[in-house]
Design a protein around this motif. Structure first.
Motif, PDB file in Angstrom:
ATOM      1  N   LEU A   9      34.689  40.777 -23.174  1.00 48.50           N
ATOM      2  CA  LEU A   9      33.941  39.564 -22.933  1.00 48.50           C
ATOM      3  C   LEU A   9      32.878  39.742 -21.842  1.00 48.50           C
TER       4      LEU A   9
ATOM      5  N   ASP B   9      28.719  39.805 -22.539  1.00 48.53           N
ATOM      6  CA  ASP B   9      27.841  38.893 -21.809  1.00 48.53           C
ATOM      7  C   ASP B   9      26.813  39.674 -20.990  1.00 48.53           C
TER       8      ASP B   9
ATOM      9  N   THR C 163      36.840  35.040 -32.369  1.00 48.53           N
ATOM     10  CA  THR C 163      36.573  34.689 -30.978  1.00 48.53           C
ATOM     11  C   THR C 163      35.404  35.460 -30.359  1.00 48.53           C
TER      12      THR C 163
ATOM     13  N   HIS D  67      31.863  33.541 -29.327  1.00 51.22           N
ATOM     14  CA  HIS D  67      31.491  33.449 -27.910  1.00 51.22           C
ATOM     15  C   HIS D  67      30.102  34.040 -27.671  1.00 51.22           C
TER      16      HIS D  67
ATOM     17  N   GLU E  60      27.220  32.003 -28.844  1.00 44.04           N
ATOM     18  CA  GLU E  60      26.980  30.900 -27.905  1.00 44.04           C
ATOM     19  C   GLU E  60      26.210  31.394 -26.679  1.00 44.04           C
ATOM     20  N   THR E  61      26.584  32.586 -26.173  1.00 45.23           N
ATOM     21  CA  THR E  61      25.870  33.152 -25.022  1.00 45.23           C
ATOM     22  C   THR E  61      24.414  33.432 -25.369  1.00 45.23           C
TER      23      THR E  61
ATOM     24  N   ASP F  10      37.600  36.888 -16.964  1.00 45.83           N
ATOM     25  CA  ASP F  10      36.578  36.412 -17.890  1.00 45.83           C
ATOM     26  C   ASP F  10      37.219  35.696 -19.077  1.00 45.83           C
TER      27      ASP F  10
ATOM     28  N   ALA G 119      38.399  32.219 -18.153  1.00 48.79           N
ATOM     29  CA  ALA G 119      37.288  31.273 -17.957  1.00 48.79           C
ATOM     30  C   ALA G 119      36.874  30.595 -19.258  1.00 48.79           C
ATOM     31  N   VAL G 120      37.087  31.281 -20.392  1.00 49.93           N
ATOM     32  CA  VAL G 120      36.718  30.679 -21.667  1.00 49.93           C
ATOM     33  C   VAL G 120      37.935  30.288 -22.489  1.00 49.93           C
TER      34      VAL G 120
END
Length: 350
Positions: A167, A171, A191, A195, A198-199, A339, A342-343
């Motif tokens: 993750l 990012d 997943t 994610h 979205e980033t 990380d 956090a999500v």
């Protein structure tokens, strides 16, 4: 065959690529080298123009075979390779991970050796192979720029584990404007892809997703069933029985994606991925010419309807109404899980 650009790099890839882990290794079952060469050339003849290998695959042998298979048609193909595992100074212990090396000096040297094995003067795409987020510092980013400026590399990607760490790494790749990000992404393991898309949206980034393991290691193309006996050396033999049983139950609930004579389950799995604009290419593991013929034709099959996409999303949100643990939890993060917390994720497939 459709083609899509990697970020803003100008490098285009076929929407169905060739994941060359199967070439020069026995981790998906053994095959002769001429058989591998013939398979690669057959894929090219079927419209597959993106070939994705890695220097550690067969400790260089995959690159040599890819170069032999495609060298005469270099101008027709997009070639990617990966660097980062120092197999030059460390022996392979079964399927275990060998030490990585991500210094600028090593990356330059590894790229040059890859080009020698491929017998090519440049890579269209270079992946950093399973690099931890703290390994890719300013010096490494500068080394990548030098490779591009020298013409040895056209575009840059970060290839993720995800069991090595995924993750924070993904990012970071998007924030640092990598052209592509390769990650496990399929109907069952949504997943990571969700994610990162979205980033990409949040940062208004141009990074493209390269989806690997699109068939969930043989489940979604129905080559692995609960009763399947895998060949010696096949890495999937190390997975728990619960993975097979749970996966097959999920496949049965996706039968609505099949269209008799128009779209197989294996093709539907690819079309599901290609329905996402950020996905540039999927790299299934071709093992036979029949695989090539079926999956290379996937983009020409009916695209998934909005209703079908909604049904898949609903099933995934309910975890297919299956309560059993598939035994694959615990994919770790390279930053101690902070990380993931956090999500709200603990597993690349949840």
């Amino acid at each position: 065959m459709e083609h899509r650009e990697l970020g803003d790099s100008g490098v285009e890839v076929s929407t169905v690529g060739f994941g060359a882990w199967v070439v020069g290794t026995d981790w998906w079952g053994d095959r002769g080298e001429q058989e591998s060469i013939d398979l690669v050339q057959h894929a090219l003849n079927q419209g597959v123009t993106f070939f994705d290998t890695g220097d550690v695959y067969g400790h260089g042998r995959s690159e040599e075979l890819i170069g032999e298979a495609l060298g005469d048609r270099r101008d027709e193909v997009t070639i990617a390779s990966k660097v980062g595992y120092d197999f030059y100074n460390n022996p392979q212990a079964g399927h275990g991970e060998i030490p990585k090396e991500m210094t600028p000096e090593y990356i330059h040297e590894a790229v040059d050796k890859s080009l020698d094995r491929l017998d090519m003067d440049h890579l269209d795409l270079l992946h950093l192979h399973n690099a931890d987020v703290d390994e890719v510092d300013e010096d490494v980013l500068a080394a990548i720029d030098e490779l591009r400026e020298s013409g040895r590399v056209d575009a840059i990607s970060w290839a993720l584990g995800p069991s090595i760490g995924w993750l924070a790494e993904g990012d970071a790749a998007i924030a640092n404007e990598f052209d592509a990000l390769q990650v496990v992404f399929n109907v069952f393991e949504q997943t990571p892809g969700a994610h990162f898309m979205e980033t990409i949206d949040d940062l208004d980034a141009s990074t493209s997703i390269l989806a690997r393991v699109p068939h969930s290691s043989g489940l979604l193309n129905e080559q692995v069933r609960p009763e399947t006996e895998l060949g010696e050396g096949d890495h999937r033999g190390f997975r728990p029985d619960e993975w097979y049983d749970t996966g097959w139950e999920k496949v049965e609930k996706l039968r609505f994606l099949e269209r008799d004579g128009e779209r197989t389950m294996g093709q539907a799995a690819i079309q599901w991925l290609l329905a996402h604009d950020d996905v540039a290419s999927v790299t299934p593991t071709f093992r036979t010419t029949d695989d090539v013929d079926e999956w290379a034709a996937a983009p020409d099959t009916p695209a998934l309807s909005d209703e079908e996409l909604d049904r898949v999303a609903d099933l995934h949100a309910r975890d297919y109404d299956i309560k059993r643990d598939d035994g694959m939890a615990g994919f770790r993060s390279s930053v101690d899980g902070t990380d993931l917390e956090a999500v709200g994720a603990t597993y690349a497939g949840d």
